[in-house]
Design a protein around this motif. Structure first.
Motif, PDB file in Angstrom:
ATOM      1  N   ARG A   1      -6.866 -18.567   6.575  1.00 10.37           N
ATOM      2  CA  ARG A   1      -5.796 -19.577   6.523  1.00 10.37           C
ATOM      3  C   ARG A   1      -4.762 -19.310   5.433  1.00 10.37           C
ATOM      4  O   ARG A   1      -4.074 -20.221   4.974  1.00 10.37           O
ATOM      5  CB  ARG A   1      -6.362 -21.004   6.379  1.00 10.37           C
ATOM      6  N   VAL A   2      -4.647 -18.040   5.012  1.00  8.57           N
ATOM      7  CA  VAL A   2      -3.556 -17.679   4.112  1.00  8.57           C
ATOM      8  C   VAL A   2      -2.245 -17.825   4.879  1.00  8.57           C
ATOM      9  O   VAL A   2      -2.133 -17.418   6.029  1.00  8.57           O
ATOM     10  CB  VAL A   2      -3.736 -16.226   3.606  1.00  8.57           C
ATOM     11  N   ALA A   3      -1.238 -18.433   4.247  1.00  6.61           N
ATOM     12  CA  ALA A   3      -0.003 -18.760   4.961  1.00  6.61           C
ATOM     13  C   ALA A   3       1.079 -17.695   4.821  1.00  6.61           C
ATOM     14  O   ALA A   3       2.002 -17.644   5.625  1.00  6.61           O
ATOM     15  CB  ALA A   3       0.537 -20.099   4.463  1.00  6.61           C
ATOM     16  N   GLY A   4       0.971 -16.852   3.784  1.00  2.73           N
ATOM     17  CA  GLY A   4       1.983 -15.834   3.584  1.00  2.73           C
ATOM     18  C   GLY A   4       1.355 -14.533   3.121  1.00  2.73           C
ATOM     19  O   GLY A   4       0.369 -14.551   2.364  1.00  2.73           O
ATOM     20  N   PHE A   5       1.904 -13.406   3.575  1.00  6.80           N
ATOM     21  CA  PHE A   5       1.349 -12.098   3.217  1.00  6.80           C
ATOM     22  C   PHE A   5       2.527 -11.158   3.014  1.00  6.80           C
ATOM     23  O   PHE A   5       3.230 -10.813   3.970  1.00  6.80           O
ATOM     24  CB  PHE A   5       0.437 -11.607   4.341  1.00  6.80           C
ATOM     25  N   VAL A   6       2.754 -10.746   1.753  1.00  3.62           N
ATOM     26  CA  VAL A   6       3.938  -9.941   1.447  1.00  3.62           C
ATOM     27  C   VAL A   6       3.567  -8.771   0.534  1.00  3.62           C
ATOM     28  O   VAL A   6       2.659  -8.884  -0.296  1.00  3.62           O
ATOM     29  CB  VAL A   6       5.031 -10.783   0.754  1.00  3.62           C
ATOM     30  N   PRO A   7       4.249  -7.640   0.655  1.00  3.34           N
ATOM     31  CA  PRO A   7       4.018  -6.527  -0.271  1.00  3.34           C
ATOM     32  C   PRO A   7       4.651  -6.817  -1.626  1.00  3.34           C
ATOM     33  O   PRO A   7       5.601  -7.605  -1.728  1.00  3.34           O
ATOM     34  CB  PRO A   7       4.715  -5.342   0.427  1.00  3.34           C
ATOM     35  N   LYS A   8       4.119  -6.160  -2.669  1.00  8.70           N
ATOM     36  CA  LYS A   8       4.659  -6.382  -4.011  1.00  8.70           C
ATOM     37  C   LYS A   8       6.074  -5.832  -4.167  1.00  8.70           C
ATOM     38  O   LYS A   8       6.752  -6.153  -5.138  1.00  8.70           O
ATOM     39  CB  LYS A   8       3.736  -5.760  -5.058  1.00  8.70           C
ATOM     40  N   SER A   9       6.492  -5.003  -3.223  1.00 12.43           N
ATOM     41  CA  SER A   9       7.851  -4.466  -3.280  1.00 12.43           C
ATOM     42  C   SER A   9       8.887  -5.494  -2.827  1.00 12.43           C
ATOM     43  O   SER A   9      10.084  -5.237  -2.893  1.00 12.43           O
ATOM     44  CB  SER A   9       7.940  -3.215  -2.394  1.00 12.43           C
ATOM     45  N   THR A  10       8.448  -6.655  -2.396  1.00 17.45           N
ATOM     46  CA  THR A  10       9.372  -7.698  -1.944  1.00 17.45           C
ATOM     47  C   THR A  10      10.265  -8.157  -3.099  1.00 17.45           C
ATOM     48  O   THR A  10       9.756  -8.495  -4.169  1.00 17.45           O
ATOM     49  CB  THR A  10       8.578  -8.917  -1.417  1.00 17.45           C
ATOM     50  N   PRO A  11      11.583  -8.186  -2.914  1.00 19.02           N
ATOM     51  CA  PRO A  11      12.473  -8.685  -3.973  1.00 19.02           C
ATOM     52  C   PRO A  11      12.148 -10.140  -4.320  1.00 19.02           C
ATOM     53  O   PRO A  11      11.724 -10.912  -3.449  1.00 19.02           O
ATOM     54  CB  PRO A  11      13.866  -8.574  -3.345  1.00 19.02           C
ATOM     55  N   ALA A  12      12.369 -10.509  -5.584  1.00 17.42           N
ATOM     56  CA  ALA A  12      11.990 -11.847  -6.052  1.00 17.42           C
ATOM     57  C   ALA A  12      12.699 -12.953  -5.270  1.00 17.42           C
ATOM     58  O   ALA A  12      12.101 -13.990  -4.982  1.00 17.42           O
ATOM     59  CB  ALA A  12      12.284 -11.976  -7.536  1.00 17.42           C
ATOM     60  N   ASP A  13      13.982 -12.729  -4.922  1.00 21.81           N
ATOM     61  CA  ASP A  13      14.690 -13.785  -4.188  1.00 21.81           C
ATOM     62  C   ASP A  13      14.121 -13.976  -2.787  1.00 21.81           C
ATOM     63  O   ASP A  13      14.062 -15.098  -2.279  1.00 21.81           O
ATOM     64  CB  ASP A  13      16.201 -13.498  -4.141  1.00 21.81           C
ATOM     65  N   HIS A  14      13.666 -12.876  -2.180  1.00 17.54           N
ATOM     66  CA  HIS A  14      13.039 -13.006  -0.859  1.00 17.54           C
ATOM     67  C   HIS A  14      11.674 -13.680  -0.978  1.00 17.54           C
ATOM     68  O   HIS A  14      11.315 -14.527  -0.147  1.00 17.54           O
ATOM     69  CB  HIS A  14      12.894 -11.636  -0.202  1.00 17.54           C
TER      70      HIS A  14
END
Length: 200
Positions: free
Chosen positions: A96-109
């Protein structure tokens, strides 16, 4: 105001996230830590809107911490990771994790992902989602994967048994079954293979 908890064992990454997300007028970081145990404790104490957890942090991992948090706290969880592997994504979504993003994701995104998740939506990085759809089928059961995951850093059978609340003999049975399915001679090789395939 969206209240956040951040957990990442990499000091520089955690500090950067606290600084950058803290610049957003609608985000408030109420606490941060470097491990999953404290993340669970802080989530229970502060009841944040969103917990942003690193995947690879002690003592187990971010998904394990997410499961513990979501069992008792009405919040949402976003996992950030350097190891965006398909099997890990499937495990996160099942938890039930709601978001999954790589650490390379820009902070604003990342800030926008947090807003979407706080509003009840889910977000998975498109490249990770595409990899998950084409990933190789995992022949192992959830428990076999648990045993390999907990033993990947060299933990003894007794230590794995304590962590998973199983008898040592049961852990050995799961290891034997995994070795047979993967056709490898040791649990360390089984864990390495499962890691390479993105199953753990």
């Amino acid at each position: 105001m969206i209240r956040l908890i951040l957990a990442d064992d990499e000091h520089l990454i955690r500090g950067a996230l606290v600084a950058l997300l803290g610049l957003e007028s609608d985000l408030e970081i109420v606490a941060s830590t470097d491990n999953g145990t404290d993340a669970v404790r802080l989530a229970k104490e502060y009841v944040p809107d969103v917990c942003v957890l690193d995947l690879e942090m002690p003592p187990t991992d971010g998904i394990y911490a997410a499961e513990e948090i979501l069992r008792t706290v009405a919040t949402r969880v976003v996992i950030v990771t350097r190891h965006a592997r398909p099997g890990v994504l499937r495990r996160a979504l099942a938890s039930r994790v709601a978001g999954f993003v790589p650490k390379s994701t820009p902070a604003d995104h990342l800030a926008n992902v947090i807003r979407d998740v706080a509003a009840g939506r889910r977000y998975v990085d498109p490249d990770i989602a595409a990899s998950a759809l084409t990933g190789e089928h995992c022949p192992l059961t959830i428990r076999e994967l648990d045993v390999l995951r907990h033993g990947r850093q060299g933990a003894s059978v007794q230590a794995i048994a304590r962590e998973l609340h199983l008898a040592p003999g049961t852990v050995r049975n799961y290891v034997s079954s995994a070795l047979a399915k993967l056709d490898v001679p040791s649990r360390h090789e089984a864990a390495a293979l499962a890691w390479e395939q993105g199953w753990i």
